[in-house]
Scaffold this motif. Sequence first.
Motif, mmCIF file in Angstrom:
data_model
loop_
_atom_site.group_PDB
_atom_site.id
_atom_site.type_symbol
_atom_site.label_atom_id
_atom_site.label_comp_id
_atom_site.label_asym_id
_atom_site.label_seq_id
_atom_site.Cartn_x
_atom_site.Cartn_y
_atom_site.Cartn_z
ATOM 1 N N THR A 1 135.250 58.179 -34.887
ATOM 2 C CA THR A 1 134.560 56.893 -34.808
ATOM 3 C C THR A 1 133.495 56.918 -33.711
ATOM 4 O O THR A 1 133.555 57.745 -32.794
ATOM 5 N N HIS A 2 132.571 56.000 -33.821
ATOM 6 C CA HIS A 2 131.546 55.807 -32.797
ATOM 7 C C HIS A 2 131.376 54.303 -32.595
ATOM 8 O O HIS A 2 131.478 53.524 -33.548
ATOM 9 N N LYS A 3 131.084 53.928 -31.376
ATOM 10 C CA LYS A 3 130.941 52.508 -31.057
ATOM 11 C C LYS A 3 129.634 51.945 -31.627
ATOM 12 O O LYS A 3 128.584 52.592 -31.533
ATOM 13 N N VAL A 4 129.719 50.751 -32.196
ATOM 14 C CA VAL A 4 128.538 50.032 -32.673
ATOM 15 C C VAL A 4 128.588 48.619 -32.096
ATOM 16 O O VAL A 4 129.632 47.974 -32.113
ATOM 17 N N VAL A 5 127.475 48.163 -31.582
ATOM 18 C CA VAL A 5 127.385 46.828 -31.006
ATOM 19 C C VAL A 5 126.191 46.119 -31.646
ATOM 20 O O VAL A 5 125.160 46.751 -31.892
ATOM 21 N N VAL A 6 126.334 44.829 -31.935
ATOM 22 C CA VAL A 6 125.192 44.033 -32.389
ATOM 23 C C VAL A 6 124.772 43.135 -31.233
ATOM 24 O O VAL A 6 125.577 42.362 -30.708
ATOM 25 N N GLU A 7 123.516 43.287 -30.816
ATOM 26 C CA GLU A 7 122.968 42.497 -29.711
ATOM 27 C C GLU A 7 121.677 41.859 -30.165
ATOM 28 O O GLU A 7 120.754 42.559 -30.600
ATOM 29 N N ASP A 8 121.621 40.547 -30.078
ATOM 30 C CA ASP A 8 120.420 39.818 -30.492
ATOM 31 C C ASP A 8 119.994 40.216 -31.905
ATOM 32 O O ASP A 8 118.793 40.340 -32.190
ATOM 33 N N GLY A 9 120.972 40.428 -32.775
ATOM 34 C CA GLY A 9 120.676 40.730 -34.174
ATOM 35 C C GLY A 9 120.279 42.174 -34.427
ATOM 36 O O GLY A 9 119.978 42.540 -35.562
ATOM 37 N N GLU A 10 120.306 43.012 -33.384
ATOM 38 C CA GLU A 10 119.952 44.430 -33.531
ATOM 39 C C GLU A 10 121.233 45.263 -33.501
ATOM 40 O O GLU A 10 122.142 44.990 -32.711
#
Length: 116
Positions: free
Chosen positions: A93-102
């Motif tokens: 797995t790899h970390k994914v983050v959504v920030e300000d719609g990105e």
Amino acid sequence: MSEAINLGSMDDIDEGEAKVVSGAENGTGEDIAVFHAEDGNFYALDDNCTHETASLADGWIEGTEVECPVHSAKFCLKSGTALCMPATIAARTHKVVVEDGEVLLYPNTSAVPASA
Ligand code: FES
């Protein structure tokens, strides 16, 4: 933590679809698939199935699982766990983050907490 790769707007990856970030682009040498799961969240796994050779991004997303398009093994998008045969090895797995719609991908940063 590794440096983030900005994949652009979350609207660019439809729910139930995935985008591949090449190993050259992500720096790991392995292609990474970023999935927009049916729970609305984004998850990332190494793209190649752990059973043989297949792109998990070409598989089918069901809830928070992906089914390999070749022999139908299923993987948990949250943990990478192989959920059924013929795969027995978890996908990384790899970390994914959504920030300000990105959508931001952090290659080589596990999405699973060490205590999990
Ligand atoms: S290549 Fe994915 S289950 Fe066989």
